[in-house]
Design a protein around this motif. Structure first.
Motif, PDB file in Angstrom:
ATOM      1  N   GLY A 178       0.836  -1.189   0.000  1.00 60.33           N
ATOM      2  CA  GLY A 178       0.000   0.000   0.000  1.00 60.33           C
ATOM      3  C   GLY A 178       0.870   1.237   0.000  1.00 60.33           C
ATOM      4  O   GLY A 178       2.084   1.139   0.181  1.00 60.33           O
ATOM      5  N   PRO A 179       0.285   2.405  -0.230  1.00 63.20           N
ATOM      6  CA  PRO A 179      -1.073   2.620  -0.713  1.00 63.20           C
ATOM      7  C   PRO A 179      -1.157   2.391  -2.217  1.00 63.20           C
ATOM      8  O   PRO A 179      -0.149   2.226  -2.888  1.00 63.20           O
ATOM      9  CB  PRO A 179      -1.321   4.085  -0.347  1.00 63.20           C
ATOM     10  CG  PRO A 179       0.027   4.717  -0.423  1.00 63.20           C
ATOM     11  CD  PRO A 179       0.994   3.669   0.056  1.00 63.20           C
ATOM     12  N   GLY A 180      -2.404   2.374  -2.735  1.00 55.64           N
ATOM     13  CA  GLY A 180      -2.607   2.154  -4.149  1.00 55.64           C
ATOM     14  C   GLY A 180      -4.006   1.624  -4.404  1.00 55.64           C
ATOM     15  O   GLY A 180      -4.862   1.642  -3.521  1.00 55.64           O
ATOM     16  N   LEU A 181      -4.223   1.131  -5.616  1.00 56.96           N
ATOM     17  CA  LEU A 181      -5.507   0.539  -5.971  1.00 56.96           C
ATOM     18  C   LEU A 181      -5.626  -0.836  -5.313  1.00 56.96           C
ATOM     19  O   LEU A 181      -4.740  -1.680  -5.473  1.00 56.96           O
ATOM     20  CB  LEU A 181      -5.625   0.395  -7.486  1.00 56.96           C
ATOM     21  CG  LEU A 181      -5.535   1.690  -8.311  1.00 56.96           C
ATOM     22  CD1 LEU A 181      -5.542   1.364  -9.800  1.00 56.96           C
ATOM     23  CD2 LEU A 181      -6.667   2.631  -7.951  1.00 56.96           C
ATOM     24  N   GLY A 205       6.312  -6.721   3.255  1.00 50.16           N
ATOM     25  CA  GLY A 205       5.334  -5.808   2.704  1.00 50.16           C
ATOM     26  C   GLY A 205       5.791  -4.393   2.982  1.00 50.16           C
ATOM     27  O   GLY A 205       5.966  -4.009   4.138  1.00 50.16           O
ATOM     28  N   VAL A 206       6.009  -3.593   1.933  1.00 55.61           N
ATOM     29  CA  VAL A 206       6.590  -2.264   2.125  1.00 55.61           C
ATOM     30  C   VAL A 206       5.660  -1.175   1.593  1.00 55.61           C
ATOM     31  O   VAL A 206       4.723  -1.423   0.842  1.00 55.61           O
ATOM     32  CB  VAL A 206       7.971  -2.143   1.444  1.00 55.61           C
ATOM     33  CG1 VAL A 206       8.933  -3.178   2.008  1.00 55.61           C
ATOM     34  CG2 VAL A 206       7.848  -2.281  -0.068  1.00 55.61           C
ATOM     35  N   ASN A 207       5.950   0.059   2.003  1.00 57.80           N
ATOM     36  CA  ASN A 207       5.138   1.214   1.651  1.00 57.80           C
ATOM     37  C   ASN A 207       5.585   1.795   0.310  1.00 57.80           C
ATOM     38  O   ASN A 207       6.774   2.008   0.076  1.00 57.80           O
ATOM     39  CB  ASN A 207       5.255   2.276   2.752  1.00 57.80           C
ATOM     40  CG  ASN A 207       4.267   3.404   2.595  1.00 57.80           C
ATOM     41  OD1 ASN A 207       4.361   4.196   1.679  1.00 57.80           O
ATOM     42  ND2 ASN A 207       3.328   3.487   3.523  1.00 57.80           N
ATOM     43  N   HIS A 208       4.622   2.076  -0.547  1.00 53.43           N
ATOM     44  CA  HIS A 208       4.900   2.605  -1.881  1.00 53.43           C
ATOM     45  C   HIS A 208       5.677   3.924  -1.829  1.00 53.43           C
ATOM     46  O   HIS A 208       6.636   4.127  -2.582  1.00 53.43           O
ATOM     47  CB  HIS A 208       3.561   2.812  -2.604  1.00 53.43           C
ATOM     48  CG  HIS A 208       3.677   3.370  -3.978  1.00 53.43           C
ATOM     49  ND1 HIS A 208       4.006   2.598  -5.074  1.00 53.43           N
ATOM     50  CD2 HIS A 208       3.511   4.632  -4.460  1.00 53.43           C
ATOM     51  CE1 HIS A 208       4.032   3.358  -6.156  1.00 53.43           C
ATOM     52  NE2 HIS A 208       3.743   4.593  -5.818  1.00 53.43           N
ATOM     53  N   LEU A 209       5.280   4.826  -0.928  1.00 54.43           N
ATOM     54  CA  LEU A 209       5.924   6.143  -0.869  1.00 54.43           C
ATOM     55  C   LEU A 209       7.350   6.036  -0.332  1.00 54.43           C
ATOM     56  O   LEU A 209       8.267   6.675  -0.844  1.00 54.43           O
ATOM     57  CB  LEU A 209       5.092   7.091  -0.006  1.00 54.43           C
ATOM     58  CG  LEU A 209       3.677   7.385  -0.516  1.00 54.43           C
ATOM     59  CD1 LEU A 209       2.968   8.361   0.407  1.00 54.43           C
ATOM     60  CD2 LEU A 209       3.708   7.928  -1.932  1.00 54.43           C
ATOM     61  N   TRP A 245       2.502 -14.232   7.122  1.00 53.66           N
ATOM     62  CA  TRP A 245       1.890 -14.806   5.930  1.00 53.66           C
ATOM     63  C   TRP A 245       0.483 -14.262   5.682  1.00 53.66           C
ATOM     64  O   TRP A 245      -0.055 -14.425   4.591  1.00 53.66           O
ATOM     65  CB  TRP A 245       1.853 -16.329   6.031  1.00 53.66           C
ATOM     66  CG  TRP A 245       3.212 -16.949   6.018  1.00 53.66           C
ATOM     67  CD1 TRP A 245       3.772 -17.719   6.983  1.00 53.66           C
ATOM     68  CD2 TRP A 245       4.198 -16.841   4.983  1.00 53.66           C
ATOM     69  NE1 TRP A 245       5.045 -18.101   6.627  1.00 53.66           N
ATOM     70  CE2 TRP A 245       5.331 -17.578   5.406  1.00 53.66           C
ATOM     71  CE3 TRP A 245       4.239 -16.197   3.751  1.00 53.66           C
ATOM     72  CZ2 TRP A 245       6.483 -17.683   4.632  1.00 53.66           C
ATOM     73  CZ3 TRP A 245       5.383 -16.295   2.977  1.00 53.66           C
ATOM     74  CH2 TRP A 245       6.494 -17.034   3.411  1.00 53.66           C
ATOM     75  N   ASP A 246      -0.125 -13.648   6.694  1.00 53.67           N
ATOM     76  CA  ASP A 246      -1.455 -13.071   6.472  1.00 53.67           C
ATOM     77  C   ASP A 246      -1.364 -11.614   5.995  1.00 53.67           C
ATOM     78  O   ASP A 246      -2.351 -10.875   6.041  1.00 53.67           O
ATOM     79  CB  ASP A 246      -2.320 -13.163   7.728  1.00 53.67           C
ATOM     80  CG  ASP A 246      -1.735 -12.399   8.915  1.00 53.67           C
ATOM     81  OD1 ASP A 246      -0.638 -11.826   8.774  1.00 53.67           O
ATOM     82  OD2 ASP A 246      -2.380 -12.389   9.982  1.00 53.67           O
ATOM     83  N   LEU A 247      -0.202 -11.198   5.519  1.00 53.49           N
ATOM     84  CA  LEU A 247      -0.043  -9.865   4.951  1.00 53.49           C
ATOM     85  C   LEU A 247      -1.118  -9.621   3.894  1.00 53.49           C
ATOM     86  O   LEU A 247      -1.397 -10.484   3.061  1.00 53.49           O
ATOM     87  CB  LEU A 247       1.339  -9.736   4.295  1.00 53.49           C
ATOM     88  CG  LEU A 247       1.604  -8.440   3.505  1.00 53.49           C
ATOM     89  CD1 LEU A 247       1.766  -7.269   4.460  1.00 53.49           C
ATOM     90  CD2 LEU A 247       2.839  -8.593   2.625  1.00 53.49           C
ATOM     91  N   SER A 248      -1.732  -8.445   3.921  1.00 51.62           N
ATOM     92  CA  SER A 248      -2.749  -8.120   2.933  1.00 51.62           C
ATOM     93  C   SER A 248      -2.464  -6.755   2.330  1.00 51.62           C
ATOM     94  O   SER A 248      -1.569  -6.036   2.782  1.00 51.62           O
ATOM     95  CB  SER A 248      -4.140  -8.134   3.565  1.00 51.62           C
ATOM     96  OG  SER A 248      -5.149  -7.970   2.580  1.00 51.62           O
ATOM     97  N   ALA A 249      -3.230  -6.400   1.330  1.00 51.89           N
ATOM     98  CA  ALA A 249      -3.103  -5.087   0.710  1.00 51.89           C
ATOM     99  C   ALA A 249      -3.831  -4.049   1.553  1.00 51.89           C
ATOM    100  O   ALA A 249      -4.872  -4.336   2.143  1.00 51.89           O
ATOM    101  CB  ALA A 249      -3.690  -5.120  -0.700  1.00 51.89           C
ATOM    102  N   ASP A 250      -3.271  -2.854   1.622  1.00 53.11           N
ATOM    103  CA  ASP A 250      -3.889  -1.755   2.361  1.00 53.11           C
ATOM    104  C   ASP A 250      -3.837  -0.526   1.458  1.00 53.11           C
ATOM    105  O   ASP A 250      -2.806   0.130   1.344  1.00 53.11           O
ATOM    106  CB  ASP A 250      -3.142  -1.500   3.669  1.00 53.11           C
ATOM    107  CG  ASP A 250      -3.805  -0.423   4.524  1.00 53.11           C
ATOM    108  OD1 ASP A 250      -4.705   0.275   4.006  1.00 53.11           O
ATOM    109  OD2 ASP A 250      -3.410  -0.264   5.692  1.00 53.11           O
ATOM    110  N   SER A 251      -4.961  -0.220   0.809  1.00 48.94           N
ATOM    111  CA  SER A 251      -4.985   0.855  -0.172  1.00 48.94           C
ATOM    112  C   SER A 251      -4.709   2.226   0.428  1.00 48.94           C
ATOM    113  O   SER A 251      -4.370   3.166  -0.285  1.00 48.94           O
ATOM    114  CB  SER A 251      -6.333   0.879  -0.901  1.00 48.94           C
ATOM    115  OG  SER A 251      -7.391   1.089   0.021  1.00 48.94           O
TER     116      SER A 251
END
Length: 384
Positions: A84-87, A111-115, A330-336
């Motif tokens: 995240g963030p994103g679509l 899982g890393v941050n886009h910015l 392993w339960d990492l998910s997307a966070d828009s």
């Protein structure tokens, strides 16, 4: 160099499937599959089309990256992905792919941050980031001033857009001028042949009582659109090149003015500019001019590393490994809407502790191990 972490990064926050591989701060591969042409007829990114394009491009793009880097997936020390963030749908494709590869290969997942990734990518071109780093990030979805004392754990928002992002404004004005999508490159090109002082377009949030580091481009966008509309209603030709140059100048004037002010106020003697709009030639030139006058060192990656890419995700992932940051669960998910104050999504603890026996695989040359669940050898053999 052989002792530095080898990390693969996956970026799918918007319309480009990016896969990068880095070793430490050395870029080995940067492959991109873009779906921008599929969105052009709609005048903007269509989330469902972007998600489907990511699904189709993911495996071939990873294969190309591994071949370009001359490494095997088994050689990797970790897999990083934009969470995240994103679509939301686009992010889910990348996160799912990264989890599948990490799980099957027995590699740690980050899982890393886009910015934060947009900031960290500069290490691949100009070496380690100064601490703290002042960063101006400008793209289709973001216009932010960030202070990063530690890119892996401490990123502080100084200011952000309160409405349209800079790149979004470029796209909307290009649409009004019938220039197509995306708008940034074509406006940049036409502006070189126009007069930036031809039309006095407004500079948002630059008054003495306005927020010093925040941005607003909605009023500018409306002003330009109304100016063009008035010309057309009067039956006059619209001077496209002058409009492009004057609009562009208004945007980059505000961006650079506020960025230099933030550096001075915070006592930071350098400025990093990233994001897709950082490829704009006028933004680079004006930033260089103003930074030189202020005694500030400017760091801007080459244009190919400014737009969304997997290399930036891999760069931040490698920094996570090098600094022994905890891997994601392993339960990492997307966070828009993942906040920039979270450079990465760490695990909760126990799931990341080394296991004994077959479930443990040590990282080569890094002095620590990461846990992973047992995976059948047949499944591993199917992944390169």
């Amino acid at each position: 160099m052989a002792d530095e972490p080898l990390v693969l990064g996956i970026e799918t926050s918007c319309d480009e499937t990016g896969v990068g591989i880095v070793r430490g701060t050395t870029l080995l591969a940067d492959t991109v599959a873009s779906s921008v042409d599929e969105h052009a007829r709609f005048g903007g990114v269509v989330p469902e089309i972007a998600s489907r394009a990511h699904l189709e491009a993911m495996v071939p793009t990873i294969e190309r990256a591994l071949k370009e880097a001359g490494v095997s997936a088994r050689d990797l020390d970790g897999i990083a992905v934009t969470s995240g963030p994103g679509l939301a749908g686009a992010l889910l494709v990348g996160v799912s792919a990264a989890k599948a590869y990490a799980y099957a290969l027995g590699k740690p997942l980050y899982g890393v941050n886009h910015l934060a990734s947009h900031i960290c990518v500069d290490q691949l071109e100009h070496g380690p980031l100064p601490e703290p780093t002042m960063a101006l990030l400008v793209s289709g979805g973001h216009s932010s001033l960030l202070l990063a004392p530690d890119i892996t754990s401490d990123v502080r928002p100084m200011g952000a857009t309160i409405d349209d992002a800079a790149g979004e404004a470029f796209d909307k004005i290009a649409r009004v001028l019938h220039l197509g999508f995306p708008g940034g490159p074509v406006i940049d090109r036409l502006a070189k042949e126009g007069d930036p002082a031809a039309i006095a377009f407004p500079r948002g949030l630059t008054g003495p009582r306005d927020a010093p580091y925040d941005f607003s481009f909605s009023g500018l966008k409306t002003s330009v659109a109304r100016w063009i509309e008035a010309k057309r209603n009067a039956g006059e030709d619209v001077p496209v090149r002058d409009v492009a140059a004057s609009f562009q100048e208004a945007v980059v004037d505000v961006l650079t003015r506020k960025a230099v002010r933030a550096c001075k106020d915070q006592g930071v003697d350098h400025l990093m500019i990233g994001g897709g709009v950082a490829a704009n030639s006028r933004l680079r030139a004006l930033a260089a001019e103003r930074c030189e006058r202020a005694g500030i060192r400017l760091r801007v990656p080459r244009p190919g590393l400014c737009t969304d890419n997997g290399a930036m995700v891999a760069a931040l992932g490698a920094e996570m490994v090098a600094r022994n940051r905890p891997a994601s669960d392993w339960d990492l998910s997307a966070d828009s809407s993942l906040p920039v104050t979270e450079p990465h999504v760490p695990g909760r603890g126990p799931a990341n502790e080394p296991e004994s026996g077959a479930g443990r695989e040590s990282e080569r040359g890094h002095g620590h191990a990461h846990a992973h669940d047992h995976v059948h050898e047949l499944a591993k053999d199917n992944l390169y």
